[in-house]
Write a protein that holds these residues in place. Structure first.
Motif, PDB file in Angstrom:
ATOM      1  N   SER A   1       2.569  -1.307   5.865  1.00 37.70           N
ATOM      2  CA  SER A   1       2.958   0.044   6.284  1.00 37.70           C
ATOM      3  C   SER A   1       4.320   0.065   6.974  1.00 37.70           C
ATOM      4  CB  SER A   1       1.894   0.647   7.202  1.00 37.70           C
ATOM      5  OG  SER A   1       1.740  -0.135   8.363  1.00 37.70           O
TER       6      SER A   1
ATOM      7  N   LYS B   1       5.043   5.200   9.841  1.00 39.28           N
ATOM      8  CA  LYS B   1       4.900   4.429   8.605  1.00 39.28           C
ATOM      9  C   LYS B   1       6.135   4.611   7.741  1.00 39.28           C
ATOM     10  CE  LYS B   1      -0.123   4.755   8.577  1.00 39.28           C
ATOM     11  NZ  LYS B   1      -1.294   5.385   7.990  1.00 39.28           N
TER      12      LYS B   1
ATOM     13  N   ALA C   1      -1.686  -0.390   4.467  1.00 41.49           N
ATOM     14  CA  ALA C   1      -1.866  -1.096   5.747  1.00 41.49           C
ATOM     15  C   ALA C   1      -2.879  -2.227   5.606  1.00 41.49           C
ATOM     16  CB  ALA C   1      -2.306  -0.127   6.831  1.00 41.49           C
TER      17      ALA C   1
ATOM     18  N   PRO D   1       1.159   4.960   1.753  1.00 43.16           N
ATOM     19  CA  PRO D   1       1.185   4.607   3.187  1.00 43.16           C
ATOM     20  C   PRO D   1      -0.189   4.603   3.839  1.00 43.16           C
ATOM     21  CG  PRO D   1       2.869   6.238   2.661  1.00 43.16           C
ATOM     22  CD  PRO D   1       2.004   6.106   1.448  1.00 43.16           C
TER      23      PRO D   1
END
Length: 803
Positions: free
Chosen positions: A469, A353, A455, A451
């Motif tokens: 991400s 990430k 997503a 992070p």
């Protein structure tokens, strides 16, 4: 020509003709085509004798050479009425059924069939007239229905049926004309009882009627649908023709098809594609001129344009990335190392990430341009989002589609413009985010800069999840304290300090001069900068931690030289300490020199500003009064509190410090910090103010070659402060090499470049006794008392060793 079966004598043996897909009934006149050699031989044998032939149906119509077992045993004796040979070798015969017969045995099977048969007699079956009439009437009604439903039967059959009263004859007549399957027709033929035979025929007629009714229903439905479709097609064609005449080409269907193709090819996740196709179906049902149709179309355009699956490949050559970063920026080693670490891990592990970095430092040190260099070194797209002054949460998360003029937030807009889902996005001035009645955008940034959460970032406009991400977010900030703690916690803070004078000299020679020479249309043949001239420019015309004003001044010199070149007044100018004032006028900033000698109540303190470190002269003055304290110099609340804490400390330790007992009854004290137009605040002047007050109260001069910084407590402890690097370098620039700093700040000395650290002497103090032991000049003239001496004769604590 017809025959009466009662009169006609049937021979004991007859040639047999197997027929494929038909059952021949008595009294039936039908043409037959005969092609098989054995069948033609049977016809010839019949014609040679009495023209009688036995017709029986095959069980399997596809069998070319049937055996006796594959031929039905019940058939019809028929008379060949006419025969004609065809050109292809086949024979066409016209036959009439005479009587039903059953095969007793096969006399021969080759080269043609010949059978011994017996006629089937139906005279023993008696049918009551009432039953017979009912069955015949039912049969007639069924026939009429069949004809009415469109079955192509000869209308003469009804006339013939009117004259027939025998139920068996009626059954045979209907079965022969109805064209039913061979198995059903054979069943009728084999049933000897006329009454049963007619019942079977009526059942077949009823089944046929049911099938035909269903066919008619299907036909009518299809016809109605076809009529509706044809009508719509006709109207559409008319509309198209009208629009063509008006010059308005109807291309909606083509557009819709093209849009559908784009959605399918956009690489969306399954849930997102389902939502997009659902909105697409809504759009197709809407009128093109409807306001909502425009909104849905705009939404689909956004969905199609977003890089759901498009990404750039990272350049994982660390040496090349390091070269690019070093060429573009001088120093900034921590930030460069962090990027190279990310690329190294990315090379070892594909699924990683993107980190959330925050470059914090004063203006003009290259935070934003460093983001561009990082994108270049990684081979990624670059996009900058300016967050300064953003007060609306919808700027980050987007507006809901219910609003007129709704749009996605800045994050989604950035991804659309960068056309990849893994760009480097610089969130510029994250500390300048505001908040008002429209929401708090810094709270909306919490999801973007996490992070673990980003997503599944959901923009209000898209209303579907987008994966952030893969994006490398780089935030920039001047003052970390202005960033909410929760947001600060989500970012990896990398402090970028201001540049020293030596750094600025190197950066000016490497980057700024060449850039400004090119921007202003002159060449290296027209101008040359000396180190002396650059230092004079930095010290006299700029006061900043960064390089923006310095670049402006370099540009200003280049423009003045360009003017001289164009006016033919000079072809070449050397920029040195003499020519800089001639070009730019007298210096704007005059640095306070260090104190020429030790004085009472005047001391050099160190301060941190956004432009770097500063040396401040703290002045304390006593006058007749009653122990009052006056503070001037535009001091902030924290600095005023430090002065009051220092005053309280001196009052509490009068005897140990050697302060006269009646001092506070006779005198007022005025503390002033010069450059009164500049606001000053912070606790780091605590020991400086305390030392100035003690010096004033004890008439003890303070060393002129020393500067100090540190927070003080009422107990006399010295606490750590920030900005040690900038403060120490500012002292060195003024020629002060002895600096008192808190003992807890020893760790910060590692940030000072070694070439400067070697020139300085650092005194680390844990309490005020250690400060006083070093700060006061015991050898100066006019010394009356030395503070720190105690009644018990103990010496003050020795100063800490120099670092």
């Amino acid at each position: 020509m017809s025959f009466d079966e009662k009169v006609l004598e049937i021979p004991q043996t007859l040639p047999m003709l197997p027929v494929r897909d038909i059952v021949v009934f008595p009294y039936m006149i039908i043409p037959l085509f005969v092609g098989r050699e054995a069948s033609i031989r049977s016809v010839e044998e019949a014609l040679a004798k009495n023209r009688l032939i036995f017709l029986a149906s095959q069980k399997d119509i596809n069998e070319e050479n049937p055996s006796p077992e594959s031929i039905y045993t019940v058939g019809t004796v028929a008379m060949i009425m006419r025969m004609r040979k065809l050109s292809d070798g086949r024979v066409k015969i016209l036959i009439q059924g005479v009587a039903k017969a059953r095969v007793k045995n096969y006399v021969k099977t080759a080269p043609s069939f010949e059978v011994a048969c017996e006629k089937i007699d139906e005279s023993q079956f008696q049918v009551p007239p009432s039953d017979s009439e009912a069955l015949i009437r039912t049969a007639k009604e069924h026939i009429e229905r069949v004809i009415a439903l469109g079955r192509p039967l000869s209308p003469d059959i009804l006339l013939v049926l009117d004259d027939v009263t025998d139920p068996g004859r009626v059954a045979d007549l209907v079965a022969s004309n109805l064209g039913v399957k061979v198995q059903d027709a054979q069943k009728v033929l084999e049933t000897s009882d006329p009454k049963e035979r007619l019942k079977i025929v009526n059942e077949l007629l009823a089944a046929e009627i049911e099938v035909m009714q269903m066919q008619a229903k299907i036909r009518n439905n299809a016809k109605d649908e076809m009529s509706k479709t044809q009508r719509e097609y006709f109207l559409r064609e008319q509309m198209k023709a009208i629009k063509n005449e008006l010059g308005e080409q109807d291309s909606k269907s083509e557009e819709m098809e093209e849009l559908r193709e784009k959605i399918i090819n956009a690489g969306m996740p399954p849930q997102v594609e389902t939502e997009a196709l659902k909105q697409m179906a809504r759009l197709e049902r809407m009128h093109p001129d409807a306001s909502e149709a425009t909104m849905v179309r705009t939404y689909l355009d956004w969905m199609v344009d977003l890089p759901w699956s498009k990404k750039t490949d990272d350049v994982l050559d660390l040496r090349k990335a390091k070269e690019i970063l070093d060429d573009d920026h001088y120093d900034l080693q921590k930030a460069k190392d962090r990027v190279l670490e990310f690329l190294a891990v990315r090379k070892l592990k594909q699924s990683i990430k993107g980190p959330i970095l925050c470059f914090a430092g004063p203006p003009g040190v290259g935070k934003t341009s460093l983001g561009r260099s990082i994108a270049k070194s990684m081979g990624r797209e670059y996009f900058r989002i300016a967050l300064g002054g953003v007060k609306d949460e919808a700027e980050i998360r987007g507006h809901r589609r219910t609003y007129v003029g709704a749009m996605p937030g800045k994050i989604i807009q950035a991804l659309r413009q960068s056309k990849t889902n893994n760009p480097v996005i610089v969130l510029d001035e994250v500390d300048k985010l505001g908040s008002d009645f429209r929401g708090d955008p810094s709270a909306a940034m919490l999801e973007v800069l996490d992070p673990e959460q980003n997503a599944t970032f959901r923009d209000n406009y898209l209303n579907v999840d987008f994966d952030l991400s893969n994006v490398l977010f780089i935030a920039t900030a001047n003052v970390l304290e202005n960033i909410p703690p929760a947001l600060r916690d989500r970012m990896e803070i990398i402090n970028i300090p201001g540049y020293t004078e030596n750094d600025k000299l190197l950066i000016t020679k490497k980057h700024l001069i060449n850039r400004q020479i090119e921007a202003n249309g002159i060449t290296n043949e027209n101008i040359a900068f000396t180190d002396e001239g650059i230092r004079y420019l930095i010290g006299g015309y700029t006061r900043e931690a960064g390089l923006r004003n310095l670049e402006r001044e370099v540009g200003s010199i280049c423009r003045k030289v360009a003017k001289l070149v164009v006016m033919n007044e000079s072809k070449f100018v050397e920029v040195n300490a003499t020519t800089v004032p001639e070009l730019l006028g007298p210096p704007r900033f005059l640095r306070d020199d260090k104190l020429p000698d030790s004085q009472v109540g005047i001391i050099q303190g160190l301060a941190w500003t956004q432009a770097g470190g500063e040396v401040l002269h703290v002045e304390a003055l006593k006058m007749k009064g009653k122990g009052g304290l006056m503070l001037t110099g535009q001091l902030g609340d924290v600095m005023k509190e430090s002065a009051h804490a220092a005053m309280s400390y001196t009052k509490a330790h009068m005897e140990e410090l050697g302060i006269p007992a009646d001092f506070f009854e006779k005198y007022d004290i005025h503390v002033h910090l010069p450059a009164g137009a500049i606001p000053k605040d912070g606790p780091s002047a605590g020991i400086t103010l305390t030392t100035a007050l003690v010096s004033l109260m004890t008439d003890t001069p303070v060393r002129h070659d020393i500067a100090m910084t540190g927070e003080v407590t009422l107990q006399g402890r010295v606490l750590p402060v920030g900005g040690i690097r900038e403060k120490c370098l500012a002292a060195l620039n003024q020629g002060i090499t002895n600096v008192i700093i808190p003992f807890a700040n020893a760790k910060d000395l590692s940030d000072i470049p070694k070439q400067f650290k070697d020139k300085m002497n650092f005194i680390l103090a844990e309490n005020l006794d250690e400060v006083f032991a070093v700060a006061f000049d015991k050898n100066a003239k006019g010394v009356k008392k030395t503070p720190g001496g105690k009644k018990d004769g103990k010496k003050p604590k020795a100063p800490a060793a120099a670092a």
